[in-house]
Write a protein that holds these residues in place. Structure first.
Motif, PDB file in Angstrom:
ATOM      1  N   ARG A 299       0.812  -1.208   0.000  1.00 34.39           N
ATOM      2  CA  ARG A 299       0.000   0.000   0.000  1.00 34.39           C
ATOM      3  C   ARG A 299       0.852   1.267   0.000  1.00 34.39           C
ATOM      4  N   ASP A 300       1.997   1.239   0.684  1.00 35.97           N
ATOM      5  CA  ASP A 300       2.839   2.437   0.741  1.00 35.97           C
ATOM      6  C   ASP A 300       4.301   2.160   0.435  1.00 35.97           C
ATOM      7  N   GLY A 301       4.663   0.909   0.163  1.00 35.31           N
ATOM      8  CA  GLY A 301       6.042   0.575  -0.177  1.00 35.31           C
ATOM      9  C   GLY A 301       6.965   0.413   1.000  1.00 35.31           C
ATOM     10  N   SER A 302       6.465   0.545   2.226  1.00 35.03           N
ATOM     11  CA  SER A 302       7.317   0.359   3.401  1.00 35.03           C
ATOM     12  C   SER A 302       7.675  -1.119   3.551  1.00 35.03           C
ATOM     13  N   TRP A 303       8.791  -1.388   4.216  1.00 36.04           N
ATOM     14  CA  TRP A 303       9.239  -2.776   4.353  1.00 36.04           C
ATOM     15  C   TRP A 303       9.993  -2.960   5.662  1.00 36.04           C
ATOM     16  N   THR A 304      10.004  -4.178   6.116  1.00 39.08           N
ATOM     17  CA  THR A 304      10.775  -4.571   7.293  1.00 39.08           C
ATOM     18  C   THR A 304      11.509  -5.857   6.964  1.00 39.08           C
ATOM     19  N   ALA A 605      -2.274  -8.009 -11.743  1.00 40.10           N
ATOM     20  CA  ALA A 605      -1.405  -9.031 -11.160  1.00 40.10           C
ATOM     21  C   ALA A 605      -0.144  -8.368 -10.624  1.00 40.10           C
ATOM     22  N   LEU A 606       0.473  -9.024  -9.656  1.00 40.54           N
ATOM     23  CA  LEU A 606       1.750  -8.594  -9.104  1.00 40.54           C
ATOM     24  C   LEU A 606       2.862  -9.274  -9.875  1.00 40.54           C
ATOM     25  N   VAL A 607       3.847  -8.478 -10.336  1.00 42.74           N
ATOM     26  CA  VAL A 607       4.956  -9.037 -11.107  1.00 42.74           C
ATOM     27  C   VAL A 607       6.268  -8.485 -10.562  1.00 42.74           C
ATOM     28  N   ILE A 608       7.331  -9.252 -10.794  1.00 42.16           N
ATOM     29  CA  ILE A 608       8.691  -8.752 -10.634  1.00 42.16           C
ATOM     30  C   ILE A 608       9.102  -8.182 -11.981  1.00 42.16           C
ATOM     31  N   THR A 609       9.499  -6.926 -12.012  1.00 43.10           N
ATOM     32  CA  THR A 609       9.808  -6.274 -13.287  1.00 43.10           C
ATOM     33  C   THR A 609      10.981  -6.954 -13.980  1.00 43.10           C
ATOM     34  N   ALA A 610      11.147  -6.649 -15.266  1.00 44.01           N
ATOM     35  CA  ALA A 610      12.151  -7.323 -16.082  1.00 44.01           C
ATOM     36  C   ALA A 610      13.564  -7.118 -15.559  1.00 44.01           C
ATOM     37  N   ASP A 611      13.852  -5.972 -14.942  1.00 45.25           N
ATOM     38  CA  ASP A 611      15.189  -5.738 -14.411  1.00 45.25           C
ATOM     39  C   ASP A 611      15.381  -6.333 -13.017  1.00 45.25           C
ATOM     40  N   GLU A 612      14.330  -6.992 -12.487  1.00 46.85           N
ATOM     41  CA  GLU A 612      14.361  -7.683 -11.198  1.00 46.85           C
ATOM     42  C   GLU A 612      14.670  -6.748 -10.029  1.00 46.85           C
ATOM     43  N   ALA A 616       5.712  -4.645  -9.188  1.00 46.69           N
ATOM     44  CA  ALA A 616       4.801  -3.735  -9.886  1.00 46.69           C
ATOM     45  C   ALA A 616       3.445  -4.395 -10.056  1.00 46.69           C
ATOM     46  N   ARG A 617       2.433  -3.544 -10.214  1.00 40.55           N
ATOM     47  CA  ARG A 617       1.088  -4.005 -10.561  1.00 40.55           C
ATOM     48  C   ARG A 617       0.882  -3.753 -12.051  1.00 40.55           C
ATOM     49  N   VAL A 618       0.542  -4.822 -12.790  1.00 42.10           N
ATOM     50  CA  VAL A 618       0.248  -4.677 -14.223  1.00 42.10           C
ATOM     51  C   VAL A 618      -1.231  -4.944 -14.441  1.00 42.10           C
ATOM     52  N   ARG A 619      -1.769  -4.332 -15.483  1.00 45.38           N
ATOM     53  CA  ARG A 619      -3.193  -4.461 -15.790  1.00 45.38           C
ATOM     54  C   ARG A 619      -3.353  -5.109 -17.154  1.00 45.38           C
ATOM     55  N   PHE A 620      -4.155  -6.167 -17.197  1.00 44.40           N
ATOM     56  CA  PHE A 620      -4.414  -6.867 -18.452  1.00 44.40           C
ATOM     57  C   PHE A 620      -5.285  -6.000 -19.354  1.00 44.40           C
ATOM     58  N   GLY A 621      -4.885  -5.952 -20.614  1.00 44.92           N
ATOM     59  CA  GLY A 621      -5.593  -5.128 -21.569  1.00 44.92           C
ATOM     60  C   GLY A 621      -5.004  -3.746 -21.730  1.00 44.92           C
ATOM     61  N   SER A 622      -3.885  -3.462 -21.043  1.00 44.12           N
ATOM     62  CA  SER A 622      -3.239  -2.157 -21.175  1.00 44.12           C
ATOM     63  C   SER A 622      -1.758  -2.317 -20.872  1.00 44.12           C
ATOM     64  N   ASP A 623      -0.986  -1.256 -21.127  1.00 48.15           N
ATOM     65  CA  ASP A 623       0.443  -1.242 -20.829  1.00 48.15           C
ATOM     66  C   ASP A 623       0.737  -0.582 -19.488  1.00 48.15           C
ATOM     67  N   GLU A 624      -0.277  -0.401 -18.676  1.00 47.49           N
ATOM     68  CA  GLU A 624      -0.115   0.285 -17.400  1.00 47.49           C
ATOM     69  C   GLU A 624       0.771  -0.526 -16.455  1.00 47.49           C
ATOM     70  N   VAL A 625       1.742   0.153 -15.850  1.00 47.99           N
ATOM     71  CA  VAL A 625       2.641  -0.452 -14.856  1.00 47.99           C
ATOM     72  C   VAL A 625       2.721   0.489 -13.661  1.00 47.99           C
ATOM     73  N   GLU A 626       2.337   0.009 -12.479  1.00 47.10           N
ATOM     74  CA  GLU A 626       2.409   0.800 -11.257  1.00 47.10           C
ATOM     75  C   GLU A 626       3.457   0.182 -10.335  1.00 47.10           C
ATOM     76  N   ILE A 627       4.553   0.903 -10.113  1.00 44.03           N
ATOM     77  CA  ILE A 627       5.611   0.413  -9.239  1.00 44.03           C
ATOM     78  C   ILE A 627       5.135   0.484  -7.792  1.00 44.03           C
ATOM     79  N   LEU A 628       5.144  -0.660  -7.118  1.00 44.81           N
ATOM     80  CA  LEU A 628       4.699  -0.735  -5.737  1.00 44.81           C
ATOM     81  C   LEU A 628       5.849  -0.774  -4.747  1.00 44.81           C
ATOM     82  N   PHE A 629       6.995  -1.306  -5.189  1.00 37.78           N
ATOM     83  CA  PHE A 629       8.163  -1.405  -4.306  1.00 37.78           C
ATOM     84  C   PHE A 629       9.408  -1.549  -5.172  1.00 37.78           C
ATOM     85  N   PRO A 630      10.481  -0.787  -4.858  1.00 36.94           N
ATOM     86  CA  PRO A 630      10.547   0.292  -3.864  1.00 36.94           C
ATOM     87  C   PRO A 630       9.993   1.591  -4.431  1.00 36.94           C
ATOM     88  N   ARG A 631       9.571   2.470  -3.558  1.00 35.86           N
ATOM     89  CA  ARG A 631       9.023   3.755  -3.981  1.00 35.86           C
ATOM     90  C   ARG A 631       9.976   4.888  -3.599  1.00 35.86           C
TER      91      ARG A 631
END
Length: 631
Positions: A299-304, A605-612, A616-631
């Motif tokens: 939700r905010d990219g924080s981590w422990t 869906a949640l994916v690990i981006t190509a550069d690992e 990110a959150r990707v949306r089917f039917g579009s090229d939208e990519v939302e980076i969730l971690f790290p922010r």
């Protein structure tokens, strides 16, 4: 004054120096003569140099200790300013005769070795690796010699100077050795070893200088020299210990913003709010780096980082050996770590709540154990990828392979815990037994409920796809990969009538329909079709924009949306992508590239981006990519 002290050292110790050279020459001749068939650089030369170093160190301890024992330093002690020149003269004489002994040993050894080897002898060229190794040895011997000079100021017997120096060096290096031994996989870098050697050399020389010039001033005894020299030596070694701790902190620290940060794997928690990430800092400095287990709030990219064990990871051995066994959001997250025991390492497991990330306490009684086992069974059943065309599902629960009918009745299949699942293959599991040659093809048929050894006639295969009592196997014996039906009971093959030449089976869907790629005019590209193995009906798939689904590659680990639609990675002329298969409309809905971890819902869906480096959150039917971690 310095030249006068050099003459004094020669006059007082000339018999010792001449004896040193004679011993090295005789020893080098014996070593070379007794090893005529050995390589000069790898065996004879190191032996000769080691002999010269040992003799020089043993006899060099008498330079100061012998003079103190015979009380010849008292005249110099009355003139404190003369002690510095005297010390420099002793160091210079020692270094000169140590080098001279090495040169004499090498010269005598090479002559004797050449004579013993015969007329066809030639000295092989020395490699850069041998040169570097010899440089390391010389540097280490120099550090030992420096500490030996210091200890010879503290004791009256020169023969004890070398053992004393080795004991002190062992004590000084003990904290660094403890740092490496207590952190499995960590080691100091070669550049660190160079720095530590330099510090040890300087510490030994300065401690020896202060012990001689300050401790022996005005006729002081060995105790005074010890009090002046040893604290300085220890103080100069503190930076080496601090540097070792600094390197350990660098090795153990993870920074998601670092350019070397890499995500190895991740699991998505039950509510879709927490991700359980295994990551590393792939620094080029270390060959082995620890895994870091991070709990990420999407939700905010924080981590422990709740665990600091370098051998720990989210997951279990089963999934590490066979990554395609589970998919989807997890209610229970296993955390595994290895702890040393008498026979090596034993794996210990704990569990975290997939929704909150809280560490679950171990069951305290039989009732709690039964409740936890049932919760684990529900989690495994909901996330398994072992799905039958008739609605049955199978999953692993510990060492058991359980199976459930569509009506909810749960049973077990005869699974041998000594077998290792390798990958999910249609309605079967490719199996390897520990220490078994990888060439043997063994599969567990979920329909037959037993291990089947694949016939030698179809040793080359692309994919194992059981269908009813018969399998589809890839056969490449004729140089062209084709699929045939194979009966594991009768051990006979027949042509797959519903497939055309050149078609490849990607996977089998839950109802027995095959996902197939068929070649087009260009051999590099293929159409995607749905083919029914029952009646041979064929449906050409299209992308969401209506264009035919022409791909260069398709297929990977199994994932389903909550509504049961398949998610597959692929590639086409525009690059790599993820796609959701919609059976009702016979379409692929594309999403951006990335390794799918789990779907959030039907459309994302949640994916690990190509550069690992990101989640990110990707949306089917579009090229939208939302980076969730790290922010």
């Amino acid at each position: 004054m310095f030249l006068i002290h050099l003459w004094k050292e020669w006059r007082d110790h000339r018999s010792l120096f001449l004896a040193q050279c004679a011993i090295v020459a005789i020893g080098a001749g014996l070593v070379a003569g007794l090893t005529p068939g050995e390589n000069w650089h790898s065996v004879v030369l190191p032996s000769v140099l080691a002999l010269a170093a040992i003799v020089a160190l043993l006899l060099g301890g008498e330079l100061i200790a012998g003079e103190i024992r015979r009380e010849k330093h008292r005249l110099l002690a009355r003139l404190p300013g003369a002690l510095a020149a005297a010390f420099c003269a002793k160091v210079g004489v020692f270094v000169f005769f140590a080098v001279l002994c090495g040169a004499i040993g090498v010269a005598v050894g090479s002559v004797v070795h050449a004579a013993a080897a015969g007329p066809h002898y030639h000295v092989p060229a020395v490699g850069i690796g041998a040169t570097v190794q010899q440089a390391w040895v010389i540097a280490a011997l120099a550090a030992v010699a420096a500490w030996m000079l210091a200890t010879s100021c503290w004791i009256r017997h020169g023969s004890l100077a070398l053992p004393g120096a080795l004991v002190l060096l062992a004590v000084v290096l003990l904290p660094l050795a403890w740092i490496e031994r207590s952190n499995l996989g960590f080691s100091l870098l070669p550049s660190d070893h160079v720095l530590i050697l330099i510090l040890l050399l300087l510490a030994g020389l300065l401690a020896a200088y202060r012990s001689f010039t300050r401790g022996l001033r005005h006729g002081g005894a060995g105790g005074a020299a010890l009090l002046h020299g040893l604290p300085l030596a220890v103080l100069l070694c503190v930076p080496a210990w601090g540097w070792g701790l600094h390197r350990l902190d660098q090795w153990r620290t993870v920074d998601p913003g670092d350019r070397d940060f890499r995500i190895i794997d991740a699991l998505l928690g039950r509510t879709g709010q927490l991700a359980f990430v295994v990551a590393v800092n792939e620094s080029s400095q270390w060959d082995c780096v620890p895994d870091h287990c991070l709990v990420v709030d999407l939700r905010d990219g924080s981590w422990t980082e709740p665990f600091s064990d370098p051998l720990g990871y989210f997951g279990d051995d089963l999934v590490r050996r066979c990554p395609g066994l589970r998919c989807g959001q997890q209610d229970l997250i296993p955390y595994s770590r290895y702890e040393p025991d008498g026979n090596g390492f034993a794996r210990q497991s704990t569990w975290l709540d997939g929704a909150t990330g809280a560490l679950l306490p171990p069951p305290g009684n039989a009732r709690e154990e039964a409740a936890f086992t049932e919760r684990l069974r529900r989690n495994e059943r909901a996330t398994t990828t072992l799905r039958f065309g008739n609605g049955r599902t199978a999953w692993f629960l510990g060492d058991r392979l359980e199976v459930a009918d569509p009506d909810g009745c749960v049973g077990t299949l005869p699974w041998d815990p000594a077998d290792w699942p390798s990958w999910v293959a249609g309605e079967g599991i490719a199996v390897r037994r520990r220490f078994e040659p990888p060439e043997q093809r063994r599969f567990f048929d979920l329909n037959l409920g037993r291990i089947v050894v694949v016939d030698d006639a179809i040793a080359d295969f692309l994919r194992l796809l059981p269908r009813s009592s018969r399998w589809l196997v890839g056969d490449a014996r004729r140089g062209v990969r084709s699929f045939v039906e194979w009966d594991p009971v009768q051990r006979s093959t027949c042509a797959a009538q519903f497939l055309e030449p050149g078609e490849r089976v990607v996977d089998i869907l839950d109802d027995g329909v095959l996902l197939v790629t068929s070649p087009v005019e260009r051999a590099d590209w293929r159409h995607v079709l749905l083919v029914s193995a029952r009646d041979g009906s064929r449906t050409l798939l299209r992308f969401a924009d209506g264009t035919p689904a022409v791909v260069g590659g398709l297929g990977g680990l199994r994932h389903w949306t909550p509504g049961g639609r398949r998610i597959l990675p692929g590639s086409d002329a525009n690059g790599r992508f993820n796609a959701r298969l919609d059976r009702t409309t016979a379409t692929f809905s594309r999403a951006a590239e990335g390794r799918v971890i789990a779907p959030f819902d039907e459309d994302t869906a949640l994916v690990i981006t190509a550069d690992e480096r990101s989640l990110a959150r990707v949306r089917f039917g579009s090229d939208e990519v939302e980076i969730l971690f790290p922010r």
